[in-house]
Design an enzyme around this catalytic site. Structure first.
Site, PDB file in Angstrom:
ATOM      1  N   TRP A 102       0.825  -1.212   0.000  1.00 47.31           N
ATOM      2  CA  TRP A 102       0.000   0.000   0.000  1.00 47.31           C
ATOM      3  C   TRP A 102       0.854   1.254   0.000  1.00 47.31           C
ATOM      4  O   TRP A 102       0.560   2.218  -0.722  1.00 47.31           O
ATOM      5  CB  TRP A 102      -1.004  -0.012   1.150  1.00 47.31           C
ATOM      6  CG  TRP A 102      -2.126  -0.969   0.883  1.00 47.31           C
ATOM      7  CD1 TRP A 102      -2.423  -2.104   1.591  1.00 47.31           C
ATOM      8  CD2 TRP A 102      -3.085  -0.913  -0.189  1.00 47.31           C
ATOM      9  NE1 TRP A 102      -3.504  -2.739   1.027  1.00 47.31           N
ATOM     10  CE2 TRP A 102      -3.923  -2.035  -0.068  1.00 47.31           C
ATOM     11  CE3 TRP A 102      -3.294  -0.030  -1.241  1.00 47.31           C
ATOM     12  CZ2 TRP A 102      -4.971  -2.294  -0.946  1.00 47.31           C
ATOM     13  CZ3 TRP A 102      -4.341  -0.279  -2.139  1.00 47.31           C
ATOM     14  CH2 TRP A 102      -5.158  -1.402  -1.975  1.00 47.31           C
ATOM     15  N   ASP A 172      -1.559   6.567   6.257  1.00 51.53           N
ATOM     16  CA  ASP A 172      -2.651   5.756   5.711  1.00 51.53           C
ATOM     17  C   ASP A 172      -3.021   4.719   6.770  1.00 51.53           C
ATOM     18  O   ASP A 172      -2.386   3.682   6.888  1.00 51.53           O
ATOM     19  CB  ASP A 172      -2.190   5.075   4.418  1.00 51.53           C
ATOM     20  CG  ASP A 172      -3.253   4.134   3.846  1.00 51.53           C
ATOM     21  OD1 ASP A 172      -4.340   3.999   4.466  1.00 51.53           O
ATOM     22  OD2 ASP A 172      -2.997   3.531   2.784  1.00 51.53           O
ATOM     23  N   LYS A 196     -12.400  -1.403   6.086  1.00 53.75           N
ATOM     24  CA  LYS A 196     -11.611  -2.353   6.853  1.00 53.75           C
ATOM     25  C   LYS A 196     -12.124  -2.396   8.288  1.00 53.75           C
ATOM     26  O   LYS A 196     -12.389  -3.447   8.824  1.00 53.75           O
ATOM     27  CB  LYS A 196     -10.120  -1.982   6.845  1.00 53.75           C
ATOM     28  CG  LYS A 196      -9.535  -1.658   5.476  1.00 53.75           C
ATOM     29  CD  LYS A 196      -9.440  -2.859   4.567  1.00 53.75           C
ATOM     30  CE  LYS A 196      -9.196  -2.585   3.097  1.00 53.75           C
ATOM     31  NZ  LYS A 196      -8.093  -1.758   2.717  1.00 53.75           N
TER      32      LYS A 196
END
Ligand SMILES: *Cc1c(COP(=O)(O)O)cnc(C)c1O
Length: 360
Positions: A102, A172, A196
């Site tokens: 990511w 993030d 999530k």
């Protein structure tokens, strides 16, 4: 069919109580004879629900007043572009730490817009570890430092907030937000996709220090401007109303659980027992350096690839679903976010032990 224990990395499992409340309110929200997703986002009822969700998440994370909280669309991925657009100007350097897939994606997108300096990259150890803070090469005067505290795919989590010497820190937190208390004050900007740990896809939470709102250069389109969204209460256009509503229910659920200190206690315990079961098995293996093991995403491998299919099938039969690892990593991954009850982790551990006994 009953509820399964759903270990999906995202979109992920939601608290049963939240789903039950949403179901109960689906046809008739607050006695209006319509659902929350069928009314105007400008209506008093929606605006007040939205404000309450913001107040609740502010309380949960103890977000200081000088931070704006935005409920935006486009997922975390859109933030990969929106952050450099808003927090830096062309010609400025932005610093990126790479600890997995990511943060690598965020870096690639930032590169489209700005000059990017890689502070450090964990590639040499295949992202099973995080390069020592002492080896990081920060740019003096960088616009900000971006990193990903929890790499959802590799299961690598940076448990301490890194010290970056006064440059705004951008994180993030898609797969770790609300899993424990966090000192918001240490960050310039925190962002997290909802799917999530706190809601359905379609929503991304952005927590940004207000003095950074005015950094955006002139040519940033209005719809992508944090300052414009902050001014309009994230309702420059129609927001993701249903996702916002569910997120609000999750925030209330988290408060009922006792808040984030309590979640940290439970999450720490869930992770600890799962890693212990893996390490003690002599059968399963997690490749991540112990100091950087994620509380939320636990990848593990079996002694041979041939065992993957039977493991997944038998797990599914035992009511344990979505354990297949990310396609780039293989093996298994158990995502054990807030909404995964401890009983689900216990059931997984017991199944794993049984499976290892029969195939070891
Ligand atoms: C899932 C995830 C993303 C991407 O989220 P989208 O909402 O699909 O854009 C980004 N970063 C992390 C850490 C993630 O887990």
């Amino acid at each position: 069919m009953g509820r399964i224990f759903n270990f999906s990395a995202g979109p992920a499992t939601l608290p049963l109580e939240v789903l039950e409340q949403a179901r109960a309110e689906l046809l008739d929200w607050q006695g209006r004879g319509a659902s929350v997703m069928e009314i105007s986002h400008r209506s008093k009822a929606f605006v007040s629900m939205a404000a309450e969700a913001e107040a609740d998440v502010r309380e949960l994370l103890a977000i200081p007043e000088d931070y704006a909280v935005l409920f935006l669309q486009g997922g975390a991925t859109q933030q990969f572009a929106q952050i450099p657009l808003n927090l830096s100007a062309p010609g400025q350097t932005v610093d990126h730490l790479i600890t997995g897939q990511w943060s690598k994606k965020a870096t690639a997108e930032a590169r489209v817009l700005r000059q990017v300096n890689i502070v450090a990259d964990g590639a040499a150890r295949k992202y099973t570890d995080v390069p020592d803070r002492a080896s990081w090469k920060l740019t003096p005067g960088a616009a900000y430092v971006h990193y990903c505290p929890n790499e959802t795919i590799g299961g690598v989590e940076i448990h301490e907030v890194p010290e970056v010497g006064g440059v705004p820190l951008v994180a993030d937190m898609s797969s770790t937000i609300l899993s424990r208390p966090v000192e918001v004050r240490k960050f310039g900007l925190i962002y997290a996709g909802a799917q999530k740990n706190f809601g359905p896809a379609g929503l991304v939470l952005v927590i940004v220090r207000r003095d950074l709102l005015d950094r955006a250069p002139e040519n940033v389109p209005t719809i992508l401007r944090y300052s414009a969204q902050a001014r309009e209460g994230s309702m420059l256009n129609t927001p993701a109303t249903f996702s916002w509503y569910i997120a609000g229910l999750v925030f209330k659920w988290l408060k009922r659980q006792g808040g984030l200190s309590r979640m940290a206690e439970i999450n720490g315990r869930k992770a600890e027992k799962l890693y212990r079961a893996i390490d003690d098995s002599g059968f399963y293996r997690n490749p991540v350096a112990p100091a950087y093991r994620s509380w939320m995403n636990v990848p593990f491998t079996l002694p041979s690839e041939e065992l993957n299919a039977p493991f997944l099938k038998e797990a599914e039969n035992a009511g344990l679903a979505e354990l297949k690892g990310h396609r780039s990593v293989g093996g298994m991954r158990a995502s054990i976010y807030n909404a995964m009850p401890e009983a689900g982790v216990d059931a997984l551990i017991s199944f794993m032990s049984d499976f290892a006994g029969r195939h070891g």
